[in-house]
Design an enzyme around this catalytic site. Structure first.
Site, PDB file in Angstrom:
ATOM      1  N   ILE A   9       0.671  -1.231  -0.057  1.00 41.10           N
ATOM      2  CA  ILE A   9      -0.015  -0.040   0.049  1.00 41.10           C
ATOM      3  C   ILE A   9       0.831   1.155   0.056  1.00 41.10           C
ATOM      4  CG2 ILE A   9      -0.286   0.350   2.762  1.00 41.10           C
ATOM      5  CD1 ILE A   9      -3.401   0.634   1.937  1.00 41.10           C
ATOM      6  N   ASN A  22      -2.559   1.519  15.824  1.00 42.53           N
ATOM      7  CA  ASN A  22      -3.199   1.260  17.285  1.00 42.53           C
ATOM      8  C   ASN A  22      -3.490   2.511  17.988  1.00 42.53           C
ATOM      9  OD1 ASN A  22      -0.744   2.284  18.664  1.00 42.53           O
ATOM     10  ND2 ASN A  22       0.144   0.594  17.597  1.00 42.53           N
ATOM     11  N   GLY A  30       3.511  -4.753  11.007  1.00 41.04           N
ATOM     12  CA  GLY A  30       2.601  -4.550   9.768  1.00 41.04           C
ATOM     13  C   GLY A  30       2.546  -3.583   9.033  1.00 41.04           C
ATOM     14  N   VAL A  31       1.435  -3.165   8.426  1.00 42.61           N
ATOM     15  CA  VAL A  31       1.151  -2.178   7.651  1.00 42.61           C
ATOM     16  C   VAL A  31       1.513  -0.820   8.404  1.00 42.61           C
ATOM     17  CG1 VAL A  31      -1.009  -1.745   7.944  1.00 42.61           C
ATOM     18  CG2 VAL A  31      -0.482  -1.234   5.639  1.00 42.61           C
ATOM     19  N   ASP A  32       1.510  -0.452   9.495  1.00 41.48           N
ATOM     20  CA  ASP A  32       1.544   0.803  10.230  1.00 41.48           C
ATOM     21  C   ASP A  32       2.902   0.785  10.230  1.00 41.48           C
ATOM     22  OD1 ASP A  32       1.358   2.675  11.856  1.00 41.48           O
ATOM     23  OD2 ASP A  32       0.684   1.465  13.685  1.00 41.48           O
ATOM     24  N   SER A 115      -7.557  -4.590  10.873  1.00 38.41           N
ATOM     25  CA  SER A 115      -7.553  -5.822  11.947  1.00 38.41           C
ATOM     26  C   SER A 115      -7.378  -7.231  11.425  1.00 38.41           C
ATOM     27  CB  SER A 115      -8.944  -5.575  12.316  1.00 38.41           C
ATOM     28  OG  SER A 115      -9.140  -4.747  13.342  1.00 38.41           O
ATOM     29  N   THR A 116      -7.024  -7.493  10.198  1.00 36.74           N
ATOM     30  CA  THR A 116      -6.883  -9.030   9.794  1.00 36.74           C
ATOM     31  C   THR A 116      -5.615  -9.527   9.992  1.00 36.74           C
ATOM     32  OG1 THR A 116      -6.465  -8.309   7.627  1.00 36.74           O
ATOM     33  CG2 THR A 116      -8.858  -8.600   8.152  1.00 36.74           C
ATOM     34  N   VAL A 118      -2.271  -8.608  13.038  1.00 33.89           N
ATOM     35  CA  VAL A 118      -2.156  -8.883  14.209  1.00 33.89           C
ATOM     36  C   VAL A 118      -3.459  -8.849  15.156  1.00 33.89           C
ATOM     37  CG1 VAL A 118      -0.918  -7.820  16.306  1.00 33.89           C
ATOM     38  CG2 VAL A 118       0.068  -7.755  14.346  1.00 33.89           C
ATOM     39  N   TYR A 119      -4.099  -8.061  14.693  1.00 32.69           N
ATOM     40  CA  TYR A 119      -5.591  -8.027  15.548  1.00 32.69           C
ATOM     41  C   TYR A 119      -6.546  -9.159  15.538  1.00 32.69           C
ATOM     42  CZ  TYR A 119      -4.366  -3.380  17.522  1.00 32.69           C
ATOM     43  OH  TYR A 119      -3.776  -2.218  18.140  1.00 32.69           O
TER      44      TYR A 119
HETATM   45  N1  AR6 Z   1       0.610  -3.108   2.244  1.00 33.25           N
HETATM   46  C1  AR6 Z   1      -0.582  -3.543   2.478  1.00 33.25           C
HETATM   47  N2  AR6 Z   1      -1.142  -4.664   3.286  1.00 33.25           N
HETATM   48  C2  AR6 Z   1      -0.331  -4.676   4.384  1.00 33.25           C
HETATM   49  C3  AR6 Z   1       1.098  -4.501   4.198  1.00 33.25           C
HETATM   50  C4  AR6 Z   1       1.562  -3.227   3.225  1.00 33.25           C
HETATM   51  N3  AR6 Z   1       2.664  -3.026   3.294  1.00 33.25           N
HETATM   52  N4  AR6 Z   1       1.736  -4.869   5.495  1.00 33.25           N
HETATM   53  C5  AR6 Z   1       0.815  -5.726   6.082  1.00 33.25           C
HETATM   54  N5  AR6 Z   1      -0.392  -5.797   5.460  1.00 33.25           N
HETATM   55  P1  AR6 Z   1      -1.895  -5.485  10.547  1.00 33.25           P
HETATM   56  P2  AR6 Z   1      -3.992  -5.093  12.362  1.00 33.25           P
HETATM   57  C6  AR6 Z   1      -1.394  -6.267   5.657  1.00 33.25           C
HETATM   58  O1  AR6 Z   1      -1.035  -6.631  11.667  1.00 33.25           O
HETATM   59  O2  AR6 Z   1      -4.240  -6.202  12.257  1.00 33.25           O
HETATM   60  C7  AR6 Z   1       0.519  -2.733  14.057  1.00 33.25           C
HETATM   61  O3  AR6 Z   1       1.402  -3.492  14.939  1.00 33.25           O
HETATM   62  C8  AR6 Z   1      -1.590  -7.552   6.542  1.00 33.25           C
HETATM   63  O4  AR6 Z   1      -1.336  -8.751   5.488  1.00 33.25           O
HETATM   64  O5  AR6 Z   1      -0.774  -4.466   9.807  1.00 33.25           O
HETATM   65  O6  AR6 Z   1      -5.041  -4.197  11.841  1.00 33.25           O
HETATM   66  C9  AR6 Z   1      -0.383  -1.755  14.669  1.00 33.25           C
HETATM   67  O7  AR6 Z   1       0.557  -0.848  15.250  1.00 33.25           O
HETATM   68  C10 AR6 Z   1      -3.224  -7.513   6.932  1.00 33.25           C
HETATM   69  O8  AR6 Z   1      -3.945  -8.245   5.909  1.00 33.25           O
HETATM   70  O9  AR6 Z   1      -2.918  -4.650  11.353  1.00 33.25           O
HETATM   71  C11 AR6 Z   1      -1.223  -2.206  15.548  1.00 33.25           C
HETATM   72  O10 AR6 Z   1      -0.636  -2.443  16.845  1.00 33.25           O
HETATM   73  C12 AR6 Z   1      -3.508  -6.096   7.103  1.00 33.25           C
HETATM   74  O11 AR6 Z   1      -2.446  -5.376   6.424  1.00 33.25           O
HETATM   75  C13 AR6 Z   1      -1.852  -3.856  14.986  1.00 33.25           C
HETATM   76  O12 AR6 Z   1      -0.867  -3.900  14.271  1.00 33.25           O
HETATM   77  C14 AR6 Z   1      -3.602  -5.788   8.490  1.00 33.25           C
HETATM   78  O13 AR6 Z   1      -2.665  -6.065   9.214  1.00 33.25           O
HETATM   79  C15 AR6 Z   1      -2.924  -3.635  14.187  1.00 33.25           C
HETATM   80  O14 AR6 Z   1      -3.049  -4.740  13.699  1.00 33.25           O
END
Ligand code: AR6
Length: 164
Positions: A9, A22, A30-32, A115-116, A118-119
């Protein structure tokens, strides 16, 4: 138009990308983590000034070094079995993101699967909520992109997209 793509993204040239953050807004994995790395340290400073965000709500910042002009940070619910208001909170993340984009005159927007990761929100249930909200706002935007990180995620979305 709703478009389902697979990719990172942080590379998308759109008006806004959504960050699955968060409540501290101070970054994470993750994406954050990817968004903060790509946007550079100015993003962390902007988030620090905002001072946090409750679950289900959004906050907007510039995209700084990202190709997208804006980042809309939203805090998805942690999955706790499904009877703790998770669906309403997740729907609120999508609705508030799109409302905020609309209010800022943003015409193209890309979402990760909030949310899909770590959450732990079940992917198909989350995708169903996401697509329902997106369909509701479709005519207000040039493009609403579902940005799937993996091909499995893309398969989940496309199956729902074609059948529902
Ligand atoms: N581009 C697109 N999607 C991505 C990317 C990317 N570069 N990287 C990961 N994903 P997550 P959450 C997808 O865990 O579940 C963080 O530490 C990944 O495959 O990033 O909402 C925050 O600070 C998944 O499908 O977010 C919070 O503490 C989706 O993004 C916590 O994680 C979301 O996965 C939030 O958890």
């Amino acid at each position: 138009m709703i478009r389902v793509v697979q990719g990172d993204i942080t590379e998308l040239h759109v008006g806004a990308i959504i960050n699955a953050a968060n409540t501290t807004l101070l970054g994470g994995g993750g994406v954050d983590g990817a968004i903060h790395r790509a946007a550079g340290p100015d993003l962390l400073m902007a988030c620090r000034e905002i001072g946090g965000c409750p679950t289900g709500e959004v906050r907007i910042t510039p995209g700084f070094a990202l190709p997208s002009k804006w980042v809309i940070h939203t805090v998805g619910p942690v999955w706790r079995g499904g009877d703790k208001g998770e669906a309403d909170l997740l729907e609120s993340c999508y609705t508030q993101s799109l409302e905020t984009a609309w209010a800022h005159d943003i015409h193209s927007i890309a979402f990760p699967g909030i949310s899909t990761g770590v959450y732990g929100y079940p992917k198909q249930a989350a995708a169903r909520i996401a697509l329902n909200v997106m369909r509701h706002y479709d005519d207000r935007f040039d493009e609403i992109i579902v940005c799937c990180f993996t091909s499995d995620d893309k398969t989940v979305y496309l199956a729902l997209y074609d059948t529902e």
